[in-house]
Design a protein around this motif. Structure first.
Motif, PDB file in Angstrom:
ATOM      1  N   SER A  82      -4.694  69.774 -11.986  1.00 16.08           N
ATOM      2  CA  SER A  82      -5.380  71.045 -11.801  1.00 16.08           C
ATOM      3  C   SER A  82      -6.558  71.117 -12.763  1.00 16.08           C
ATOM      4  CB  SER A  82      -4.432  72.224 -12.033  1.00 16.08           C
ATOM      5  OG  SER A  82      -4.005  72.253 -13.372  1.00 16.08           O
ATOM      6  N   GLU A  83      -7.518  71.965 -12.393  1.00 15.85           N
ATOM      7  CA  GLU A  83      -8.736  72.114 -13.209  1.00 15.85           C
ATOM      8  C   GLU A  83      -8.717  73.474 -13.878  1.00 15.85           C
ATOM      9  OE1 GLU A  83     -11.755  71.821 -10.246  1.00 15.85           O
ATOM     10  OE2 GLU A  83     -11.765  69.625 -10.282  1.00 15.85           O
ATOM     11  N   PHE A  84      -8.798  73.447 -15.188  1.00 16.11           N
ATOM     12  CA  PHE A  84      -8.771  74.696 -15.948  1.00 16.11           C
ATOM     13  C   PHE A  84     -10.115  74.843 -16.662  1.00 16.11           C
ATOM     14  CE2 PHE A  84      -7.799  76.893 -20.014  1.00 16.11           C
ATOM     15  CZ  PHE A  84      -7.230  78.058 -19.539  1.00 16.11           C
ATOM     16  N   TYR A  85     -10.933  75.757 -16.173  1.00 17.84           N
ATOM     17  CA  TYR A  85     -12.250  75.957 -16.781  1.00 17.84           C
ATOM     18  C   TYR A  85     -12.166  77.017 -17.874  1.00 17.84           C
ATOM     19  CZ  TYR A  85     -14.917  72.993 -13.699  1.00 17.84           C
ATOM     20  OH  TYR A  85     -15.438  71.900 -13.074  1.00 17.84           O
ATOM     21  N   VAL A  86     -12.779  76.738 -18.995  1.00 20.03           N
ATOM     22  CA  VAL A  86     -12.803  77.709 -20.081  1.00 20.03           C
ATOM     23  C   VAL A  86     -14.078  78.524 -19.925  1.00 20.03           C
ATOM     24  CG1 VAL A  86     -12.864  78.030 -22.561  1.00 20.03           C
ATOM     25  CG2 VAL A  86     -11.582  76.127 -21.577  1.00 20.03           C
ATOM     26  N   TRP A  87     -13.903  79.809 -19.921  1.00 20.31           N
ATOM     27  CA  TRP A  87     -15.061  80.670 -19.756  1.00 20.31           C
ATOM     28  C   TRP A  87     -15.492  81.151 -21.116  1.00 20.31           C
ATOM     29  CZ3 TRP A  87     -18.316  80.860 -16.124  1.00 20.31           C
ATOM     30  CH2 TRP A  87     -19.233  81.910 -16.058  1.00 20.31           C
ATOM     31  N   ASN A  88     -16.639  80.674 -21.549  1.00 18.27           N
ATOM     32  CA  ASN A  88     -17.038  80.925 -22.917  1.00 18.27           C
ATOM     33  C   ASN A  88     -17.119  82.386 -23.309  1.00 18.27           C
ATOM     34  OD1 ASN A  88     -17.524  78.631 -24.673  1.00 18.27           O
ATOM     35  ND2 ASN A  88     -18.638  77.881 -22.907  1.00 18.27           N
ATOM     36  N   GLY A  89     -17.386  83.208 -22.319  1.00 12.99           N
ATOM     37  CA  GLY A  89     -17.513  84.615 -22.621  1.00 12.99           C
ATOM     38  C   GLY A  89     -16.254  85.215 -23.231  1.00 12.99           C
ATOM     39  N   ASN A  90     -15.134  84.571 -22.995  1.00 13.27           N
ATOM     40  CA  ASN A  90     -13.868  85.217 -23.342  1.00 13.27           C
ATOM     41  C   ASN A  90     -13.090  84.591 -24.476  1.00 13.27           C
ATOM     42  OD1 ASN A  90     -14.124  87.127 -21.469  1.00 13.27           O
ATOM     43  ND2 ASN A  90     -12.502  86.409 -20.124  1.00 13.27           N
ATOM     44  N   ILE A  91     -13.617  83.527 -25.049  1.00 14.00           N
ATOM     45  CA  ILE A  91     -12.729  82.808 -25.956  1.00 14.00           C
ATOM     46  C   ILE A  91     -12.843  83.291 -27.398  1.00 14.00           C
ATOM     47  CG2 ILE A  91     -12.633  80.762 -24.525  1.00 14.00           C
ATOM     48  CD1 ILE A  91     -14.658  79.446 -26.345  1.00 14.00           C
ATOM     49  N   SER A  92     -11.749  83.092 -28.094  1.00 14.55           N
ATOM     50  CA  SER A  92     -11.725  83.440 -29.508  1.00 14.55           C
ATOM     51  C   SER A  92     -11.008  82.316 -30.235  1.00 14.55           C
ATOM     52  CB  SER A  92     -10.978  84.758 -29.693  1.00 14.55           C
ATOM     53  OG  SER A  92     -10.401  84.783 -30.969  1.00 14.55           O
ATOM     54  N   PRO A  93     -11.583  81.866 -31.361  1.00 13.99           N
ATOM     55  CA  PRO A  93     -10.977  80.729 -32.064  1.00 13.99           C
ATOM     56  C   PRO A  93      -9.563  81.032 -32.554  1.00 13.99           C
ATOM     57  CG  PRO A  93     -12.772  81.695 -33.355  1.00 13.99           C
ATOM     58  CD  PRO A  93     -12.818  82.320 -32.000  1.00 13.99           C
ATOM     59  N   HIS A  94      -9.276  82.316 -32.742  1.00  9.67           N
ATOM     60  CA  HIS A  94      -7.953  82.660 -33.276  1.00  9.67           C
ATOM     61  C   HIS A  94      -6.899  82.822 -32.190  1.00  9.67           C
ATOM     62  CE1 HIS A  94     -10.377  83.159 -36.754  1.00  9.67           C
ATOM     63  NE2 HIS A  94     -11.062  84.134 -36.168  1.00  9.67           N
ATOM     64  N   GLU A  95      -7.344  82.741 -30.950  1.00  8.68           N
ATOM     65  CA  GLU A  95      -6.389  82.884 -29.861  1.00  8.68           C
ATOM     66  C   GLU A  95      -6.418  81.648 -28.979  1.00  8.68           C
ATOM     67  OE1 GLU A  95      -6.645  86.561 -27.583  1.00  8.68           O
ATOM     68  OE2 GLU A  95      -7.759  87.358 -29.288  1.00  8.68           O
ATOM     69  N   PRO A  96      -5.636  80.638 -29.326  1.00  7.36           N
ATOM     70  CA  PRO A  96      -5.624  79.408 -28.529  1.00  7.36           C
ATOM     71  C   PRO A  96      -5.386  79.687 -27.041  1.00  7.36           C
ATOM     72  CG  PRO A  96      -4.370  79.092 -30.538  1.00  7.36           C
ATOM     73  CD  PRO A  96      -4.758  80.547 -30.492  1.00  7.36           C
ATOM     74  N   ARG A  97      -4.624  80.738 -26.760  1.00  5.22           N
ATOM     75  CA  ARG A  97      -4.325  81.030 -25.376  1.00  5.22           C
ATOM     76  C   ARG A  97      -5.601  81.311 -24.559  1.00  5.22           C
ATOM     77  NH1 ARG A  97       0.025  81.856 -22.110  1.00  5.22           N
ATOM     78  NH2 ARG A  97       1.376  81.013 -23.688  1.00  5.22           N
ATOM     79  N   SER A  98      -6.658  81.694 -25.249  1.00  4.06           N
ATOM     80  CA  SER A  98      -7.887  81.991 -24.519  1.00  4.06           C
ATOM     81  C   SER A  98      -8.636  80.726 -24.127  1.00  4.06           C
ATOM     82  CB  SER A  98      -8.792  82.917 -25.337  1.00  4.06           C
ATOM     83  OG  SER A  98      -9.278  82.250 -26.498  1.00  4.06           O
ATOM     84  N   TYR A  99      -8.247  79.590 -24.667  1.00  3.70           N
ATOM     85  CA  TYR A  99      -8.984  78.372 -24.303  1.00  3.70           C
ATOM     86  C   TYR A  99      -8.120  77.119 -24.170  1.00  3.70           C
ATOM     87  CZ  TYR A  99      -8.934  77.500 -29.373  1.00  3.70           C
ATOM     88  OH  TYR A  99      -8.543  77.290 -30.664  1.00  3.70           O
ATOM     89  N   VAL A 100      -6.806  77.258 -24.311  1.00  6.71           N
ATOM     90  CA  VAL A 100      -5.927  76.094 -24.162  1.00  6.71           C
ATOM     91  C   VAL A 100      -5.031  76.323 -22.946  1.00  6.71           C
ATOM     92  CG1 VAL A 100      -4.062  74.765 -25.225  1.00  6.71           C
ATOM     93  CG2 VAL A 100      -5.927  75.631 -26.639  1.00  6.71           C
ATOM     94  N   PRO A 101      -4.929  75.331 -22.064  1.00  7.67           N
ATOM     95  CA  PRO A 101      -4.110  75.512 -20.866  1.00  7.67           C
ATOM     96  C   PRO A 101      -2.614  75.450 -21.170  1.00  7.67           C
ATOM     97  CG  PRO A 101      -5.027  73.302 -20.910  1.00  7.67           C
ATOM     98  CD  PRO A 101      -5.609  74.029 -22.097  1.00  7.67           C
ATOM     99  N   ALA A 102      -1.835  75.962 -20.240  1.00  8.63           N
ATOM    100  CA  ALA A 102      -0.394  76.007 -20.425  1.00  8.63           C
ATOM    101  C   ALA A 102       0.310  75.306 -19.268  1.00  8.63           C
ATOM    102  CB  ALA A 102       0.070  77.458 -20.510  1.00  8.63           C
ATOM    103  N   VAL A 103       1.501  74.807 -19.565  1.00  8.90           N
ATOM    104  CA  VAL A 103       2.366  74.234 -18.536  1.00  8.90           C
ATOM    105  C   VAL A 103       3.684  74.999 -18.595  1.00  8.90           C
ATOM    106  CG1 VAL A 103       3.653  72.187 -17.816  1.00  8.90           C
ATOM    107  CG2 VAL A 103       1.281  71.966 -18.569  1.00  8.90           C
ATOM    108  N   ASN A 104       4.082  75.572 -17.501  1.00  6.64           N
ATOM    109  CA  ASN A 104       5.257  76.450 -17.446  1.00  6.64           C
ATOM    110  C   ASN A 104       5.201  77.529 -18.533  1.00  6.64           C
ATOM    111  OD1 ASN A 104       6.359  74.919 -15.306  1.00  6.64           O
ATOM    112  ND2 ASN A 104       7.082  73.412 -16.788  1.00  6.64           N
ATOM    113  N   GLY A 105       4.014  78.037 -18.780  1.00 11.21           N
ATOM    114  CA  GLY A 105       3.858  79.128 -19.741  1.00 11.21           C
ATOM    115  C   GLY A 105       3.673  78.692 -21.185  1.00 11.21           C
ATOM    116  N   GLU A 106       3.942  77.426 -21.484  1.00  8.59           N
ATOM    117  CA  GLU A 106       3.808  76.946 -22.861  1.00  8.59           C
ATOM    118  C   GLU A 106       2.474  76.231 -23.026  1.00  8.59           C
ATOM    119  OE1 GLU A 106       6.715  75.925 -25.217  1.00  8.59           O
ATOM    120  OE2 GLU A 106       7.897  77.522 -24.281  1.00  8.59           O
ATOM    121  N   LEU A 107       1.770  76.543 -24.110  1.00  5.00           N
ATOM    122  CA  LEU A 107       0.508  75.870 -24.355  1.00  5.00           C
ATOM    123  C   LEU A 107       0.721  74.366 -24.502  1.00  5.00           C
ATOM    124  CD1 LEU A 107      -1.437  78.183 -26.851  1.00  5.00           C
ATOM    125  CD2 LEU A 107      -1.462  78.151 -24.346  1.00  5.00           C
TER     126      LEU A 107
END
Lengths: 161, 677
Positions: free
Chosen positions: B321-346
């Motif tokens: 699958s392709e997971f695009y990171v949208w720069n407008g929304n990311i924050s360095p302190h929130e990995p969830r905003s830019y790291v993909p997950a598998v079954n809910g786990e980063l």
């Protein structure tokens, strides 16, 4: 190239309708589209001295415009996440959507797409560019452009039917 | 692009034709505004703001030209002045690492750095683009030009083993021609032995058909040549099925698609995947079909991003699958905003494979699922990237992407393809090597693994090349500057020989001898009108081409063309027969190989073609004496979004388009039955 306002306007005349329609599909409101085109014009005119060949004008200003639209969309998304407000309050789509400037079904079809897909479809329609040219502009493999375009058009067809 | 896609583009064009452009944007007003600006602007004063529209001026200051005024370190240092006077070549735009090892991330912060770098690159490009106007080739670069060349010196390392057994002739199977005739057809796949999902499958008795609504799979009983909808699998209203697998040996149905939560409603309101990256995900759901009339769900797994592709090998599903990171929304302190997950786990840092360049904005996520434990993901990796494509051989997954050397339309100065190799076996994924070569690949048929080596045919600017890479992905052999001013339209490799078609006016079919991987050489070239978009080995010494005929005077494509190449003498390839379907203006086979039904064992060539009156399904046979024989040309009554499939079970062919299945006898080609789902 050397270029005064008159020459610039002549070159601009050959392309401005496509520029505006492209911007409208990307930005989805008349005002935002107008702003994007204005901004592209200003940027292009400021730097026209560096354009060496008149023939490249269309490609050049289209590339500038697509970058401006992309940045504006990103800024909007960033703003939206920062303010943490509901998207509907910030985006231009109020319930009656008075200023969209686009036919309802075109608008719906474009809403289904992600930003990159919009750019690809917009550049295909209004720029008249093929997958290789779009690939070069967006740094994608032409084959990726073709598959993304195909997927985007499938989504749009949902609305059409 | 097929007719239907063209229709949608035409529709958008028509619907927007009447749109009035605001008065302010009319050329006359633009001219006036620019003149006014000149009057106000004094020499020496670089820039001022002008009220124009109303938000425009402010935006320029904020993002567009302000960047301009503050050249960053790293840009100015290179000496490429914004004026862009230097016309010299400046090498590649981004620095590509020469390391042969795929780097893993140490931390999410490190990953974040690539995203920032990507954003910075975008801004710089915008700046440079304006700076350097029409000279596309100069758009650039800031990095020393020796980059690409520098590592060429170590290209010969790692090449020792594996030089001997190249004379071994591989069976036809390797090239994708299944000579064994089963009594039912299977999906036409890229790599023999590596199954791919599709929208229609059969197990020899039941047809499994993805319905037009994208949510349901109909299970149709074909006993006694009649058709009856016997059962269905419903993915639920928040899901959309892309494709699925039927594994008769394990009695499993595996459905892959995407799960959207409340996405659809929100999307219509302007929200979409990029404002909440985890809103939608790709899912694989496994059903037990011991009793096909009562499919039972056994487990499901999910991963971030939108579905890109999948494979099935030895009871393991590999899903991309392709997971695009949208720069407008990311924050360095929130990995969830830019790291993909598998079954809910980063995904863990160490499972993120860093790119060979310093920027990225998306991940290609690869997961493996053991069908015996379909509720668990056995292994997962994320290839950090700017977007690429996947080729899966019998042992390895190759992820390749193109680095363009300029960003202008229609003025390419070339590009480099970087490639990363991840092995797979029994659900375990492991980084193996990375490499690169000049040019881009037409599609996954232009890249092929054989005896541990990788062969590619590429197009770079106005020429084409063949490269052979060893298992470390070092280039060990090459042929460059082929077919000037043409580009690759299709390719196919079989054992020691590769065939590829380039096109400008006529269709040269090149054959390449790859028996000495260090010294590939062109051994044959055949020029004929038109071009083949898809190649398929057809029995011994025959290669089938499906493509377009081109009128040599007008250069207009005037019909779909079948060509049978006689490849018995590789140095003297001949056109054995051709067949032109006049007024059939395209076929899906050109861009979707799964739309082709090609079975040399049963002597069946089937595909759908677009005509003025709609879509027709064609069945051909071929023999040396009579050449191509068209056995069937039937109008297709379905008309849905997805492409048409032809599937046979014993002596009946089922033509499936959307919710309509039409069955014809393969003995007399008469209609046997039809069914509307």
């Amino acid at each position: 190239m050397r270029c005064d306002a008159k020459t610039f306007a002549q070159m601009y005349e050959t392309v401005y309708m496509d520029l505006y329609r492209f911007a409208l599909c990307m930005m989805r409101s008349r005002q935002d589209a107008e702003d994007a085109v204005s901004e592209a014009v200003m940027a292009a005119y400021e730097n026209i001295g560096k354009l060496r060949d008149e023939k490249a004008f269309r490609n050049w200003i289209f590339t500038i415009l697509s970058n401006i639209c992309k940045r504006k969309l990103q800024d909007a998304a960033r703003e939206r996440s920062r303010s943490n407000e509901a998207y509907s309050l910030i985006r231009q789509d109020t319930p009656e959507e008075p200023d969209m400037g686009l036919a309802v079904d075109v608008r719906k079809a474009f809403f289904l797409l992600e930003e990159e897909e919009q750019t690809i479809v917009g550049l295909s329609v209004f720029g008249g560019y093929n997958s290789q040219e779009i690939g070069e502009a967006l740094k994608l493999n032409p084959n990726t452009v073709r598959s993304k375009r195909s997927r985007a058009l499938q989504k749009m067809e949902c609305v059409l039917r | 692009m097929d007719r239907r896609e063209q229709d949608i583009l035409d529709w958008v064009r028509q619907e927007t034709e009447e749109i009035d452009v605001p008065k302010k944007l009319e050329p006359e007003n633009i001219r006036r505004m620019l003149e006014e600006k000149e009057v106000r602007e004094r020499p020496g004063k670089k820039r001022r703001m002008y009220r124009f529209g109303f938000a425009a001026a402010a935006c320029i200051a904020a993002a567009g030209l302000a960047v301009w005024q503050m050249p960053r370190a790293g840009y100015d240092e290179t000496g490429s002045s914004p004026g862009g006077t230097a016309g010299a070549e400046r090498g590649t735009e981004v620095e590509i690492s020469g390391s042969k090892t795929i780097a893993r991330a140490d931390s999410y912060e490190q990953v974040y750095g690539y995203l920032e770098e990507y954003q910075k690159q975008l801004e710089e490009e915008e700046k440079r683009m304006m700076a350097e106007g029409g000279t596309a080739s100069d758009l650039a670069r800031g990095k020393e030009e020796s980059v690409a060349i520098a590592e060429d010196s170590d290209m010969d390392t790692g090449m020792n083993g594996g030089a001997s057994p190249y004379q071994k002739t591989e069976t036809l199977a390797a090239g994708g021609a299944e000579s064994a005739s089963a009594d039912y057809s299977e999906t036409n796949v890229r790599q023999e032995g590596v199954d791919e999902g599709d929208i229609v499958k059969t197990d020899g008795r039941y047809l499994y058909v993805l319905e037009d609504n994208g949510r349901e799979i109909a299970i149709v009983d074909t006993l006694d040549q009649g058709m009856k909808k016997a059962a269905s699998v419903d993915a639920g209203s928040n899901n959309s099925i892309h494709e699925f697998y039927v594994v008769p040996g394990m009695k499993k149905l595996v459905v892959v698609g995407y799960q959207s939560g409340e996405l659809l409603g929100k999307e219509m309101a302007g929200d979409s995947a990029y404002s909440n990256p985890h809103l939608s995900s790709t899912v694989a759901v496994t059903y037990d079909i011991s009793d096909p009339l009562k499919p039972v769900e056994e487990g499901r797994v999910s991963q971030s991003g939108s579905y890109s592709s999948s494979r099935m090998v030895d009871g393991y599903l590999y899903m991309f699958s392709e997971f695009y990171v949208w720069n407008g929304n990311i924050s360095p302190h929130e990995p969830r905003s830019y790291v993909p997950a598998v079954n809910g786990e980063l995904i863990k840092e160490s499972n993120i494979y860093l790119p060979p360049v310093s920027q990225a904005n998306m991940y290609e996520i690869i997961t493996a699922v053991d069908l015996k434990e379909p509720g668990k993901t056995k292994d997962s990796k994320a290839i950090f990237s700017k977007g690429g494509q996947v080729y899966v051989s019998g042992q390895n997954i190759y992820f390749y992407e193109t680095e363009w050397q300029n960003s202008f339309f229609g003025s390419s100065t070339g590009c480099v393809t970087t490639i990363r190799k991840v092995s797979y076996k029994d659900g375990e994924l492991e980084a193996k090597a990375q490499g690169k070569f000049d040019g881009y690949l037409n599609d996954s048929f232009s890249i092929d693994e054989y005896e541990g080596n990788l062969r590619v045919v590429t197009t770079d600017g106005d020429t084409n090349s063949v490269y052979v890479l060893d298992k470390e992905l070092d280039i060990i052999g090459s042929i460059e500057d082929l077919a000037k001013d043409e580009r690759v339209y299709s390719a196919r490799f079989m054992g020691d020989v590769g065939y590829f078609v380039t096109f400008r006016e006529t269709d040269p079919l090149f054959s390449v001898d790859l028996s000495d991987p260090k010294k590939p050489k062109i051994i044959g070239e055949l020029k004929i009108p038109g071009f083949s978009e898809y190649l398929h080995f057809y029995g011994e010494d025959q290669l089938l081409g499906i493509g377009m005929n081109v009128d040599e005077e007008t250069m207009i494509t005037d019909g779909v063309k079948l060509t049978m190449f006689d490849i018995s003498d590789k140095t003297d390839v001949k056109e054995a027969d051709t067949y032109i379907l006049e007024n059939v203006y395209s076929t899906e086979v050109g861009y979707d190989y799964k739309a082709a039904l090609v079975d040399p064992g049963r002597n069946i060539i089937g595909f759908a073609g677009y005509t003025e009156g709609g879509q027709n399904y064609y069945l051909f046979a071929y023999d040396k004496k009579d050449g191509f024989v068209c056995n069937m040309e039937e109008h297709i009554n379905g008309n849905a979004m997805r492409s048409t499939r032809g599937v046979y079970i014993e002596d009946v062919i089922y033509v499936v388009q959307g919710n309509i299945i039409e069955a014809y006898s393969l003995e007399d080609y008469k209609k046997v039955d039809d069914l509307i789902l």
